[in-house]
Enzyme design. Structure first.
Site, PDB file in Angstrom:
ATOM      1  N   CYS A  69       0.615  -1.206   0.599  1.00  0.00           N
ATOM      2  CA  CYS A  69      -0.397   0.081  -0.161  1.00  0.00           C
ATOM      3  C   CYS A  69       0.995   0.753   0.380  1.00  0.00           C
ATOM      4  O   CYS A  69       1.863   1.429   1.415  1.00  0.00           O
ATOM      5  CB  CYS A  69      -0.990  -0.017   0.869  1.00  0.00           C
ATOM      6  SG  CYS A  69      -1.986   1.444   1.517  1.00  0.00           S
ATOM      7  N   THR A  71       0.145   4.399   0.739  1.00  0.00           N
ATOM      8  CA  THR A  71      -0.450   5.281   1.565  1.00  0.00           C
ATOM      9  C   THR A  71       0.253   4.601   2.869  1.00  0.00           C
ATOM     10  O   THR A  71       0.889   5.430   3.796  1.00  0.00           O
ATOM     11  CB  THR A  71      -1.349   5.446   1.761  1.00  0.00           C
ATOM     12  OG1 THR A  71      -2.668   5.250   0.407  1.00  0.00           O
ATOM     13  CG2 THR A  71      -1.943   6.230   2.644  1.00  0.00           C
ATOM     14  N   CYS A 179      -1.028   3.500  -6.568  1.00  0.00           N
ATOM     15  CA  CYS A 179      -1.919   3.450  -5.196  1.00  0.00           C
ATOM     16  C   CYS A 179      -1.897   2.280  -6.146  1.00  0.00           C
ATOM     17  O   CYS A 179      -2.337   1.935  -7.115  1.00  0.00           O
ATOM     18  CB  CYS A 179      -2.534   3.814  -5.674  1.00  0.00           C
ATOM     19  SG  CYS A 179      -3.840   3.315  -4.604  1.00  0.00           S
TER      20      CYS A 179
HETATM   21  N1  DGL Z   1      -3.480   0.391  -1.465  1.00  0.00           N
HETATM   22  C1  DGL Z   1      -3.903   1.603  -1.208  1.00  0.00           C
HETATM   23  C2  DGL Z   1      -2.798   2.674  -1.933  1.00  0.00           C
HETATM   24  O1  DGL Z   1      -1.268   1.752  -2.735  1.00  0.00           O
HETATM   25  C3  DGL Z   1      -5.102   2.305  -1.118  1.00  0.00           C
HETATM   26  C4  DGL Z   1      -5.382   3.277  -0.335  1.00  0.00           C
HETATM   27  C5  DGL Z   1      -6.460   3.724   0.071  1.00  0.00           C
HETATM   28  O2  DGL Z   1      -7.372   3.022   1.214  1.00  0.00           O
HETATM   29  O3  DGL Z   1      -6.805   4.811   0.087  1.00  0.00           O
HETATM   30  O4  DGL Z   1      -1.938   4.161  -2.084  1.00  0.00           O
END
Ligand code: DGL
Length: 260
Positions: A69, A71, A179
């Site tokens: 992820c 984030t 993302c």
């Molecule tokens: N898969 C997450 C990323 O790579 C999603 C982020 C989220 O949950 O907003 O940022």
């Protein structure tokens, strides 16, 4: 065993590259569905969730944890490395390969608001994008569409089209998927973009990096090529539906709810 976590199903785009590269390994995947999306949550909450999920993965026997992820990587990977002794692999915004590919000199990055706020992103951009212009676009609403399994249809194409056409209008010829949910929207992006747009997904590079780290750790425990999927939400069926779509041929799969 390789532990993998994400705010939801996005990290399955990374897991699929890991399984492709290392099919004999065992994996435990956690989707933090109850707290999804992370993109708009506080740094403290994302760090707290990352620690809880890491501890669960260590209890399950993880030799390495992949923070699948962008984030959570931006918010917590440094904090996790400080706190736990096992190795972590985080997501890298793939600005370097994108800058090398671009002919127009303008690259686009589609990511969450929290990823753009992180120092990792600024450092990568300032190091590798010295000779290109970077157009940043927050993919507001896209994580939710992927979580629902809405990968096509008018609503998805309209939202994806708004973002992609906007950045292409700025001269972008290479788009970084910043993302892990967004690779599931690759077909939607192709439907709305002009055919010359190149799309960069960092997941294969992350899988190779994980393989290098795992061989340095040197675990020789017997493995069966299994994946155990966990969700902190209450809809195992929803996770199963998406995971079955991503891994149609994987024999050794199991699913559970994680109450943490
Ligand atoms: N898969 C997450 C990323 O790579 C999603 C982020 C989220 O949950 O907003 O940022």
């Amino acid at each position: 065993m390789i532990g993998v976590f994400d705010s939801g199903v996005g990290g399955l785009s990374v897991l699929s590259e890991l399984v492709r590269l290392m099919p004999q390994q065992d994996y435990v995947y956690v989707a933090d569905t109850r707290y999804c999306p992370y993109g708009s949550k506080s740094l403290d909450l994302i760090q707290e969730r990352s620690a809880i999920l890491t501890e669960f993965l260590i209890e399950q026997g993880a030799d390495v944890v992949v923070v699948a992820c962008n984030t959570a990587t931006a918010a917590s990977v440094a904090f996790l490395r400080d706190r736990y002794s096992i190795p972590f692999v985080g997501m890298e915004p793939a600005i370097k390969p994108a800058a090398q590919l671009s002919k127009s000199g303008v690259v686009g990055v589609l990511a969450t608001a929290n990823t753009f706020k992180g120092s990792l992103y600024h450092h990568t951009r300032d190091t590798y994008a010295t000779h290109v212009r970077v157009v940043e676009q927050v993919g507001e609403g896209l994580v939710e569409l992927v979580e629902q399994g809405s990968l096509d249809g008018p609503q998805t194409d309209e939202l994806v089209g708004k973002y992609v056409r906007g950045i292409q209008h700025e001269g972008v010829d290479v788009l970084v998927l910043g993302c892990t949910h967004y690779p599931f929207l690759t077909e939607a992006i192709r439907r709305v973009a002009t055919p010359d747009l190149q799309i960069v997904n960092p997941a294969p590079a992350i899988a190779s990096q994980t393989q290098r780290i795992l061989s340095a750790v040197g675990t020789h425990a017997p493995s069966m090529g299994s994946v155990h999927f966990w969700t902190t939400g209450d809809r195992v069926d929803q996770l199963k539906k998406i995971a079955d779509r991503v891994f149609p041929d994987l024999q050794n799969k199991s699913y559970d709810c994680l109450l943490r």
